[in-house]
Design a protein around this motif. Structure first.
Motif, PDB file in Angstrom:
ATOM      1  N   UNK A   1       0.817  -1.193   0.000  1.00  0.00           N
ATOM      2  CA  UNK A   1       0.000   0.000   0.000  1.00  0.00           C
ATOM      3  C   UNK A   1       0.869   1.268   0.000  1.00  0.00           C
ATOM      4  N   UNK A   2       1.867   1.297   0.867  1.00  0.00           N
ATOM      5  CA  UNK A   2       2.746   2.453   0.946  1.00  0.00           C
ATOM      6  C   UNK A   2       3.550   2.622  -0.344  1.00  0.00           C
ATOM      7  N   UNK A   3       4.001   1.508  -0.915  1.00  0.00           N
ATOM      8  CA  UNK A   3       4.732   1.563  -2.181  1.00  0.00           C
ATOM      9  C   UNK A   3       3.869   2.125  -3.297  1.00  0.00           C
ATOM     10  N   UNK A   4       2.599   1.737  -3.317  1.00  0.00           N
ATOM     11  CA  UNK A   4       1.665   2.264  -4.309  1.00  0.00           C
ATOM     12  C   UNK A   4       1.505   3.772  -4.141  1.00  0.00           C
ATOM     13  N   UNK A   5       1.392   4.216  -2.901  1.00  0.00           N
ATOM     14  CA  UNK A   5       1.272   5.648  -2.630  1.00  0.00           C
ATOM     15  C   UNK A   5       2.506   6.405  -3.118  1.00  0.00           C
ATOM     16  N   UNK A   6       3.693   5.865  -2.842  1.00  0.00           N
ATOM     17  CA  UNK A   6       4.930   6.500  -3.301  1.00  0.00           C
ATOM     18  C   UNK A   6       4.985   6.565  -4.824  1.00  0.00           C
ATOM     19  N   UNK A   7       4.572   5.492  -5.488  1.00  0.00           N
ATOM     20  CA  UNK A   7       4.592   5.475  -6.954  1.00  0.00           C
ATOM     21  C   UNK A   7       3.610   6.495  -7.526  1.00  0.00           C
ATOM     22  N   UNK A   8       2.426   6.590  -6.932  1.00  0.00           N
ATOM     23  CA  UNK A   8       1.458   7.579  -7.408  1.00  0.00           C
ATOM     24  C   UNK A   8       1.942   9.001  -7.138  1.00  0.00           C
ATOM     25  N   UNK A   9       2.583   9.222  -5.996  1.00  0.00           N
ATOM     26  CA  UNK A   9       3.170  10.533  -5.707  1.00  0.00           C
ATOM     27  C   UNK A   9       4.239  10.888  -6.739  1.00  0.00           C
ATOM     28  N   UNK A  10       5.025   9.899  -7.120  1.00  0.00           N
ATOM     29  CA  UNK A  10       6.054  10.120  -8.140  1.00  0.00           C
ATOM     30  C   UNK A  10       5.415  10.573  -9.437  1.00  0.00           C
ATOM     31  N   UNK A  11       4.358   9.880  -9.839  1.00  0.00           N
ATOM     32  CA  UNK A  11       3.701  10.216 -11.090  1.00  0.00           C
ATOM     33  C   UNK A  11       3.091  11.618 -11.029  1.00  0.00           C
ATOM     34  N   UNK A  12       2.518  11.963  -9.881  1.00  0.00           N
ATOM     35  CA  UNK A  12       1.894  13.277  -9.740  1.00  0.00           C
ATOM     36  C   UNK A  12       2.905  14.415  -9.603  1.00  0.00           C
ATOM     37  N   UNK A  13       4.013  14.160  -8.907  1.00  0.00           N
ATOM     38  CA  UNK A  13       4.964  15.228  -8.611  1.00  0.00           C
ATOM     39  C   UNK A  13       6.060  15.415  -9.650  1.00  0.00           C
ATOM     40  N   UNK A  14       6.276  14.433 -10.498  1.00  0.00           N
ATOM     41  CA  UNK A  14       7.381  14.528 -11.459  1.00  0.00           C
ATOM     42  C   UNK A  14       7.207  15.673 -12.441  1.00  0.00           C
ATOM     43  N   UNK A  15       6.003  15.901 -12.918  1.00  0.00           N
ATOM     44  CA  UNK A  15       5.785  16.990 -13.885  1.00  0.00           C
ATOM     45  C   UNK A  15       5.908  18.372 -13.224  1.00  0.00           C
ATOM     46  N   UNK A  16       5.217  18.640 -12.102  1.00  0.00           N
ATOM     47  CA  UNK A  16       5.330  19.975 -11.499  1.00  0.00           C
ATOM     48  C   UNK A  16       6.720  20.302 -10.967  1.00  0.00           C
ATOM     49  N   UNK A  17       7.469  19.284 -10.579  1.00  0.00           N
ATOM     50  CA  UNK A  17       8.803  19.530 -10.018  1.00  0.00           C
ATOM     51  C   UNK A  17       9.910  19.236 -11.025  1.00  0.00           C
ATOM     52  N   UNK A  18       9.567  19.132 -12.300  1.00  0.00           N
ATOM     53  CA  UNK A  18      10.583  18.781 -13.306  1.00  0.00           C
ATOM     54  C   UNK A  18      11.668  19.847 -13.417  1.00  0.00           C
ATOM     55  N   UNK A  19      11.369  21.075 -13.063  1.00  0.00           N
ATOM     56  CA  UNK A  19      12.387  22.134 -13.107  1.00  0.00           C
ATOM     57  C   UNK A  19      13.458  21.912 -12.046  1.00  0.00           C
TER      58      UNK A  19
END
Length: 127
Positions: A1-19
């Motif tokens: 469950x925690x791993x899934x949350x981390x993976x979804x956070x990665x997908x959500x945060x990678x674009x806004x924090x790409x700079x």
């Protein structure tokens, strides 16, 4: 469950924090350093599987404290999510979350099939 949350956070945060991604192909001028980093992280994640399965089965057979065995199992199955965050935020590559999510699910499935028969063998220690 925690791993899934981390993976979804990665997908959500990678674009806004790409700079902030200082290992992105755009910043480095070549996709190869990014590919080599992600390939190396992927090798680490996959190479941990047989060793950790052996450790989990060994812990269950030796009748370790059930809490410790379950905590080790939870950490083992969630850790690809940490690699997803690390790789995704350092490189800005959103796609990296999906292979790591697959590995989280794969680790959970394989370890659940391999370990439970030994967990049920645990008996109470007689005084």
């Amino acid at each position: 469950m925690l791993g899934t949350l981390f993976c979804l956070l990665t997908w959500l945060l990678s674009a806004p924090t790409s700079w902030l991604a200082f290992l992105s192909p755009e910043r480095l001028g070549s996709p190869w350093p990014t590919r080599i980093l992600l390939f190396g992280l992927g090798l680490i994640v996959v190479s941990e599987i047989p060793m950790m399965l052996w450790v989990l089965i060994r812990m269950a057979k030796e009748r370790q404290v059930r809490f410790l065995t379950n905590l080790t199992h939870a950490t083992y199955t969630a850790f690809p999510g940490v690699y997803a965050l690390m790789g995704g935020l350092l490189t800005g590559q959103r796609w990296w979350a999906w292979p790591m999510l697959f590995i989280c699910v794969f680790r959970f499935t394989v370890s659940t099939l391999a370990v439970p028969q030994h967990l049920h063998i645990q008996t109470n220690i007689e005084a």
